[in-house]
Structure formats: C-alpha cells, structure tokens
Design a protein around this motif. Structure first.
Motif, PDB file in Angstrom:
ATOM      1  N   CYS A   1       0.853  -1.185   0.000  1.00  0.00           N
ATOM      2  CA  CYS A   1       0.000   0.000   0.000  1.00  0.00           C
ATOM      3  C   CYS A   1       0.890   1.236   0.000  1.00  0.00           C
ATOM      4  O   CYS A   1       1.977   1.229   0.579  1.00  0.00           O
ATOM      5  CB  CYS A   1      -0.927   0.017   1.211  1.00  0.00           C
ATOM      6  SG  CYS A   1      -2.090   1.411   1.157  1.00  0.00           S
TER       7      CYS A   1
ATOM      8  N   ALA B   1      -0.281   4.152   1.215  1.00  0.00           N
ATOM      9  CA  ALA B   1      -0.788   5.060   2.247  1.00  0.00           C
ATOM     10  C   ALA B   1      -0.515   4.480   3.632  1.00  0.00           C
ATOM     11  O   ALA B   1       0.017   3.365   3.761  1.00  0.00           O
ATOM     12  CB  ALA B   1      -2.286   5.297   2.041  1.00  0.00           C
ATOM     13  N   ALA B   2      -0.872   5.238   4.656  1.00  0.00           N
ATOM     14  CA  ALA B   2      -0.656   4.782   6.042  1.00  0.00           C
ATOM     15  C   ALA B   2      -1.760   5.355   6.928  1.00  0.00           C
ATOM     16  O   ALA B   2      -1.507   6.170   7.807  1.00  0.00           O
ATOM     17  CB  ALA B   2       0.719   5.223   6.533  1.00  0.00           C
ATOM     18  N   CYS B   3      -2.987   4.919   6.677  1.00  0.00           N
ATOM     19  CA  CYS B   3      -4.130   5.447   7.422  1.00  0.00           C
ATOM     20  C   CYS B   3      -4.081   4.976   8.878  1.00  0.00           C
ATOM     21  O   CYS B   3      -3.729   3.821   9.145  1.00  0.00           O
ATOM     22  CB  CYS B   3      -5.432   4.966   6.797  1.00  0.00           C
ATOM     23  SG  CYS B   3      -5.529   5.262   5.026  1.00  0.00           S
TER      24      CYS B   3
ATOM     25  N   PHE C   1      -6.510   4.311  10.825  1.00  0.00           N
ATOM     26  CA  PHE C   1      -7.529   3.309  11.177  1.00  0.00           C
ATOM     27  C   PHE C   1      -7.390   2.038  10.356  1.00  0.00           C
ATOM     28  O   PHE C   1      -8.303   1.235  10.309  1.00  0.00           O
ATOM     29  CB  PHE C   1      -8.939   3.875  10.986  1.00  0.00           C
ATOM     30  CG  PHE C   1      -9.199   4.392   9.600  1.00  0.00           C
ATOM     31  CD1 PHE C   1      -9.352   3.524   8.534  1.00  0.00           C
ATOM     32  CD2 PHE C   1      -9.285   5.751   9.363  1.00  0.00           C
ATOM     33  CE1 PHE C   1      -9.584   3.993   7.262  1.00  0.00           C
ATOM     34  CE2 PHE C   1      -9.520   6.237   8.086  1.00  0.00           C
ATOM     35  CZ  PHE C   1      -9.662   5.347   7.037  1.00  0.00           C
ATOM     36  N   CYS C   2      -6.274   1.845   9.650  1.00  0.00           N
ATOM     37  CA  CYS C   2      -6.134   0.722   8.723  1.00  0.00           C
ATOM     38  C   CYS C   2      -6.536  -0.598   9.387  1.00  0.00           C
ATOM     39  O   CYS C   2      -6.008  -0.964  10.427  1.00  0.00           O
ATOM     40  CB  CYS C   2      -4.696   0.622   8.221  1.00  0.00           C
ATOM     41  SG  CYS C   2      -4.490  -0.676   6.993  1.00  0.00           S
TER      42      CYS C   2
ATOM     43  N   THR D   1      -6.407  -3.482   7.627  1.00  0.00           N
ATOM     44  CA  THR D   1      -5.686  -4.567   6.937  1.00  0.00           C
ATOM     45  C   THR D   1      -4.195  -4.240   6.930  1.00  0.00           C
ATOM     46  O   THR D   1      -3.533  -4.358   5.911  1.00  0.00           O
ATOM     47  CB  THR D   1      -6.192  -4.750   5.484  1.00  0.00           C
ATOM     48  OG1 THR D   1      -6.061  -3.500   4.792  1.00  0.00           O
ATOM     49  CG2 THR D   1      -7.624  -5.218   5.435  1.00  0.00           C
TER      50      THR D   1
ATOM     51  N   ARG E   1      -0.035  -4.230   4.138  1.00  0.00           N
ATOM     52  CA  ARG E   1       0.792  -3.132   3.655  1.00  0.00           C
ATOM     53  C   ARG E   1       2.211  -3.571   3.319  1.00  0.00           C
ATOM     54  O   ARG E   1       2.921  -2.881   2.592  1.00  0.00           O
ATOM     55  CB  ARG E   1       0.781  -1.985   4.665  1.00  0.00           C
ATOM     56  CG  ARG E   1      -0.526  -1.220   4.580  1.00  0.00           C
ATOM     57  CD  ARG E   1      -0.929  -0.528   5.845  1.00  0.00           C
ATOM     58  NE  ARG E   1       0.039   0.421   6.320  1.00  0.00           N
ATOM     59  CZ  ARG E   1      -0.116   1.106   7.461  1.00  0.00           C
ATOM     60  NH1 ARG E   1      -1.175   0.912   8.211  1.00  0.00           N
ATOM     61  NH2 ARG E   1       0.795   1.944   7.840  1.00  0.00           N
TER      62      ARG E   1
ATOM     63  N   GLY F   1      -4.592  -3.829   1.371  1.00  0.00           N
ATOM     64  CA  GLY F   1      -3.606  -3.050   0.655  1.00  0.00           C
ATOM     65  C   GLY F   1      -4.214  -2.104  -0.372  1.00  0.00           C
ATOM     66  O   GLY F   1      -5.395  -1.833  -0.364  1.00  0.00           O
TER      67      GLY F   1
ATOM     68  N   ASN G   1      -7.948   2.973  -2.678  1.00  0.00           N
ATOM     69  CA  ASN G   1      -7.878   4.211  -1.898  1.00  0.00           C
ATOM     70  C   ASN G   1      -7.952   5.461  -2.776  1.00  0.00           C
ATOM     71  O   ASN G   1      -7.901   6.576  -2.266  1.00  0.00           O
ATOM     72  CB  ASN G   1      -6.634   4.233  -0.997  1.00  0.00           C
ATOM     73  CG  ASN G   1      -5.312   4.243  -1.773  1.00  0.00           C
ATOM     74  OD1 ASN G   1      -5.256   4.640  -2.932  1.00  0.00           O
ATOM     75  ND2 ASN G   1      -4.242   3.821  -1.111  1.00  0.00           N
TER      76      ASN G   1
ATOM     77  N   LYS H   1      -9.726   9.717   1.069  1.00  0.00           N
ATOM     78  CA  LYS H   1      -8.984   9.691   2.337  1.00  0.00           C
ATOM     79  C   LYS H   1      -8.899  11.106   2.910  1.00  0.00           C
ATOM     80  O   LYS H   1      -8.289  11.994   2.289  1.00  0.00           O
ATOM     81  CB  LYS H   1      -7.571   9.131   2.105  1.00  0.00           C
ATOM     82  CG  LYS H   1      -7.549   7.686   1.617  1.00  0.00           C
ATOM     83  CD  LYS H   1      -8.073   6.742   2.675  1.00  0.00           C
ATOM     84  CE  LYS H   1      -7.970   5.283   2.253  1.00  0.00           C
ATOM     85  NZ  LYS H   1      -8.660   4.383   3.196  1.00  0.00           N
TER      86      LYS H   1
HETATM   87  S1  SF4 Z   1      -6.745   1.653   5.003  1.00  0.00           S
HETATM   88 FE1  SF4 Z   1      -6.297   0.973   2.911  1.00  0.00          FE
HETATM   89  S2  SF4 Z   1      -5.248   2.743   1.989  1.00  0.00           S
HETATM   90 FE2  SF4 Z   1      -5.180   3.074   4.195  1.00  0.00          FE
HETATM   91  S3  SF4 Z   1      -3.221   2.154   4.842  1.00  0.00           S
HETATM   92 FE3  SF4 Z   1      -4.777   0.546   5.070  1.00  0.00          FE
HETATM   93  S4  SF4 Z   1      -4.699  -0.609   3.151  1.00  0.00           S
HETATM   94 FE4  SF4 Z   1      -3.653   1.366   2.793  1.00  0.00          FE
END
Ligand code: SF4
Length: 241
Positions: A32, A34-36, A38-39, A41, A45, A94, A119, A141
């Motif tokens: 991935c 990004a680095a949200c 609240f991820c 999954t 990443r 991801g 995303n 996002k």
């Molecule tokens: S929520 Fe989705 S876009 Fe954001 S870090 Fe996790 S896998 Fe990546």
C-alpha cells in the motif's frame, strides 16, 4: 515475469458499501502507498514471503504458496472458484493499484465482473487497468486520518473512474473535521453530483463516532449530493473475512 504479490484469496460476503451482502471471490493484494491510522488490513501493507489460497469457496481450507504468484496460474484458480455463485471478483488490498502492471496481466484473464476496492490515490495506475474494471469502490482519504492531502489525486482518479460504475466511500470518525469533509463533498460534486456517496462510520474503537454526528455529516453531504447513504461495515459483525 508475470507475477503478483498476494496476501490471500478467499470467498466471502462483501461487508461494505452498496454491494453489501453479495458473495465475492476476494483477491487481497500486498502493498500500500498510504498509512491510514484506522487501517484494518495493516498486514496487507507489507510484502509477505507467502500467501494463502482457499481451496473450497468459504471453507477456509487454505494452502500456503510462496510469493510472488504466477499470474496465469492465479487466474486459472480464480476462474475455477468464482463460478460457484459469485457476484464478482473483488480486487482489494492493501492498495491493489500499487501492482497495476501485474493487474494488467491478470485482469484480461479473469472471467466475470471485476470490482476494484481502492484508496483512490493512484490515477495513473487506474488509467492502465480501467478497461478491465466493471465497478470501482473508491475511498476519499481525509487528511485527519490519512496524514496527508490527496485532493488532486482524488479528483483525477474520480474523473477517470466515473467512466465506469463508481461509488465513493468516506470513513467518518471522531477526528473528521468540517473543512476536510466539505472539501471532499465539493470534489465529488465537481465531477458528478449524481455519484453515490457512502459514509462509513469508523470501526476502530478509539476513533468511534456518535450516531448524532454521523447524522449531521449525512445532512451536510445531502446539501450538495442527492445520493448519500450511511452504511457501517458488516463483515466484522458477521465474523467473516
Ligand atoms: S486503510 Fe487501505 S489505503 Fe489506508 S493504509 Fe490501510 S490498506 Fe492502505
């Protein structure tokens, strides 16, 4: 070499958005951009040494294979499994578009509808594979949870994705701010006011949002967009993948 970095493939019930409840064959790709905060999954990443492939749809009888996986063998397997009553093949992560070159090899080999969960930050990668996608589930996002602004990327992405069936999802949390929320609403309306918007209350307990605030966010969005729904995640409630 035509290979793909995979986390897992399995059959399950779509737990988010307007296709909630449909049976899908999921391909969860690794990696991935990004680095949200609240991820849900976060294991997706990175790039694991192995991946898991379900043998019988819905039975969790996984076999473990080394990564990367040959694209043609994966397509053969997915086509065989997805025959049994699946609405579509969900390409998820991801962020699956991090592997757009591999998808360009895989997607033409797959049968049935292709549903992309993304995303929404990699428009150039979307452009490569868009001809093979039927339905786009695109996140916007918000900076409060992604840690950076993706407005330009999101606008280019949504403009491209609107050539296909697309809906937008925004995860709302206790951190959601008025300015960023309205920026997202204006972005959607500038592409097409008729695009469906899903407000998804965050599942992460530490960022939970009260029902009254969710209702307020929906009202704010409805000032500009006619098609706004609040749909929570259900797969965790059901205890499925
Ligand atoms: S929520 Fe989705 S876009 Fe954001 S870090 Fe996790 S896998 Fe990546």
């Amino acid at each position: 070499m035509n290979t793909l970095q995979l986390i897992e493939s399995f059959s399950s019930i779509q737990g988010e958005g307007p296709y909630i409840g449909y049976r899908q064959l999921f391909l969860r790709l690794a990696g991935c951009n990004a680095a949200c905060i609240f991820c849900d999954t976060s294991e997706s990443r990175g790039i694991p040494a192995t991946c898991m492939l379900e043998q019988t749809p819905g039975q969790r009888d996984f076999t473990v294979l080394p990564n990367p996986v040959p694209v043609d063998a994966l397509a053969h397997r997915v086509n065989h499994l997805s025959k049994a009553g699946h609405h579509s093949v969900s390409i998820t992560g991801g962020e699956p578009l991090c592997q757009s070159e591999a998808l360009l090899q895989l997607l033409p080999l797959l049968q049935g509808r292709i549903y992309l969960e993304t995303n929404g930050t990699l428009p150039e990668e979307l452009a490569k594979v868009l001809p093979y996608i039927d339905i786009v589930s695109m996140d916007i996002k918000l900076p409060s949870t992604s840690g950076r602004e993706y407005w330009q990327e999101h606008h280019r992405f949504l403009t491209l994705a609107s050539q296909k069936e697309v809906f937008v999802k925004i995860v709302v949390s206790s951190l959601t701010g008025e300015g960023e929320f309205l920026e997202a609403i204006h972005l959607i309306s500038s592409v097409d006011v008729m695009l469906p918007l899903i407000l998804q209350p965050v599942t992460h307990a530490a960022l939970a949002i009260e029902t009254e605030r969710i209702v307020k966010w929906q009202e704010r969005a409805l000032d500009y967009l006619p098609n706004v729904r609040v749909i929570p995640q259900t797969h965790k409630y059901l205890g499925v993948l």
